[in-house]
Enzyme design. Structure first.
Site, PDB file in Angstrom:
ATOM      1  N   SER A 197       0.765  -1.109  -0.328  1.00 36.29           N
ATOM      2  CA  SER A 197      -0.150   0.093  -0.060  1.00 36.29           C
ATOM      3  C   SER A 197       0.532   0.837  -0.006  1.00 36.29           C
ATOM      4  CB  SER A 197      -0.795   0.170   0.964  1.00 36.29           C
ATOM      5  OG  SER A 197      -1.670   1.589   1.386  1.00 36.29           O
ATOM      6  N   TYR A 255      -1.477  -0.301  10.307  1.00 30.36           N
ATOM      7  CA  TYR A 255      -1.188  -0.355   8.710  1.00 30.36           C
ATOM      8  C   TYR A 255      -0.122  -0.373   7.868  1.00 30.36           C
ATOM      9  CZ  TYR A 255      -3.517  -0.611   4.264  1.00 30.36           C
ATOM     10  OH  TYR A 255      -3.559  -1.011   2.828  1.00 30.36           O
ATOM     11  N   ALA A 285       2.664   0.398   8.778  1.00 32.83           N
ATOM     12  CA  ALA A 285       4.066  -0.558   9.454  1.00 32.83           C
ATOM     13  C   ALA A 285       3.915  -1.712   9.135  1.00 32.83           C
ATOM     14  CB  ALA A 285       4.021  -0.648  10.937  1.00 32.83           C
ATOM     15  N   SER A 286       2.696  -2.289   9.040  1.00 33.76           N
ATOM     16  CA  SER A 286       2.490  -3.874   8.305  1.00 33.76           C
ATOM     17  C   SER A 286       3.148  -3.564   6.535  1.00 33.76           C
ATOM     18  CB  SER A 286       1.113  -4.238   8.578  1.00 33.76           C
ATOM     19  OG  SER A 286       0.487  -3.587   7.389  1.00 33.76           O
ATOM     20  N   LYS A 287       2.358  -2.238   5.771  1.00 30.10           N
ATOM     21  CA  LYS A 287       2.985  -2.445   5.087  1.00 30.10           C
ATOM     22  C   LYS A 287       4.242  -1.945   4.115  1.00 30.10           C
ATOM     23  CE  LYS A 287      -1.367  -3.806   3.230  1.00 30.10           C
ATOM     24  NZ  LYS A 287      -1.603  -4.874   2.922  1.00 30.10           N
TER      25      LYS A 287
END
Ligand code: NAD
Length: 246
Positions: free
Chosen positions: A129, A142, A144-146
């Site tokens: 993203s 979100y 950090a996850s992407k």
């Protein structure tokens, strides 16, 4: 027929971008699709013109992958993901873990399974993203996850280049998919002015091109990265955000 006779894994295939990618692969000649989603009902309703192996469950559950028989695959679209928002100081650890569990643990397990099953010369796309590239208040988990997924993708590209397996990420900005219906700010506005107008309003705020992408447009860009047209591209991030990160 860009994918004639090919087999592919698609996670998060029951909705949005994953569904559009599965439909495109089938239209373009794929002979076998392994589709994974935790929404068994919607997954079961997909009608595709090729052999389909549907696997319902949580991509973040290692047991799902232990039990799965992927066979040999040519391509994979590592797409399942969830959204969530909250300022760091207010964020519950449980909410942080919910997002990281699906978007990073789940993507890791999916990617690992794909890499173990992929043929030499195959290709994989992860769905990251623009939020993994552009810091904004309220998207810590979100984003950090992407960001983690982007780095994981690049490392996979380097680890598998010797087998000519290409691994790339796509980083969409806003895409008009059902994921937004779970975002209270969007859901409230959609009830007030209609879904299309709510998307137009969101896009007008921060996307220079003034519109979000359709899931089918992102699926086309994923197909490009999977295809031989992208034969020299690996470890890259295709930013498809209407200028949002500018
Ligand atoms: N829609 C956007 O604006 C946008 C923007 C950038 C990136 N993305 C990313 O695109 C990907 C697809 O999102 P979408 O917009 O199509 O959303 P979506 O909600 O329409 O589709 C996501 C699918 O993933 C499945 N899923 C979610 N968690 C799962 C889990 N733990 N195990 C198995 N399946 C699971 C859902 O059931 C759903 O079918 C996500 O990774 C998302 O972060 C979306």
């Amino acid at each position: 027929m860009r994918f004639a006779g090919k087999s592919a894994l698609v996670t998060g295939a029951a909705s949005g971008i994953g569904r559009a990618a599965a439909e495109l692969l089938a239209r373009e000649g794929a002979s076998r699709l392994l589709l994974v989603d935790r929404d068994a009902d919607r997954l079961g309703k997909l009608e595709l013109d090729c052999a389909v192996q549907a696997l319902s469950g949580d991509v973040a559950d290692p047991e799902l992958w232990h039990a799965a028989d992927l066979g040999e695959i040519d391509h994979a679209v590592i797409n399942a993901g969830v959204a969530g928002a909250g300022l760091i100081a207010d964020l519950d650890f449980a909410e942080w873990r919910r997002i990281l569990s699906v978007n990073l643990d789940g993507a890791f397990l999916s990617l690992q399974a794909a890499l173990r099953a992929v043929r030499d010369g195959g290709s994989i796309v992860t769905v990251a993203s623009a939020a993994g590239l552009k810091p904004e208040p309220g998207i810590a988990a979100y984003g950090a996850s992407k960001a983690g997924l982007i780095q994981l993708t690049k490392i996979a590209a380097k680890e598998f280049a010797k087998r000519r397996v290409r691994v790339n990420a796509i980083a969409p900005g806003g895409v008009e998919t059902p994921v937004w219906d779970a975002v209270p700010m969007f859901a409230d506005r959609a009830r007030e002015i209609g879904r299309d107008a709510a998307f137009a309003e969101l896009a007008a705020m921060a996307t220079p091109l003034g519109r979000y992408a359709a899931a089918e447009e992102i699926a086309e860009q994923i197909a490009f990265l999977l295809s031989d047209q992208a034969a020299t591209i690996t470890g890259s991030v295709l930013l498809s955000d209407g200028g949002y990160t500018l």
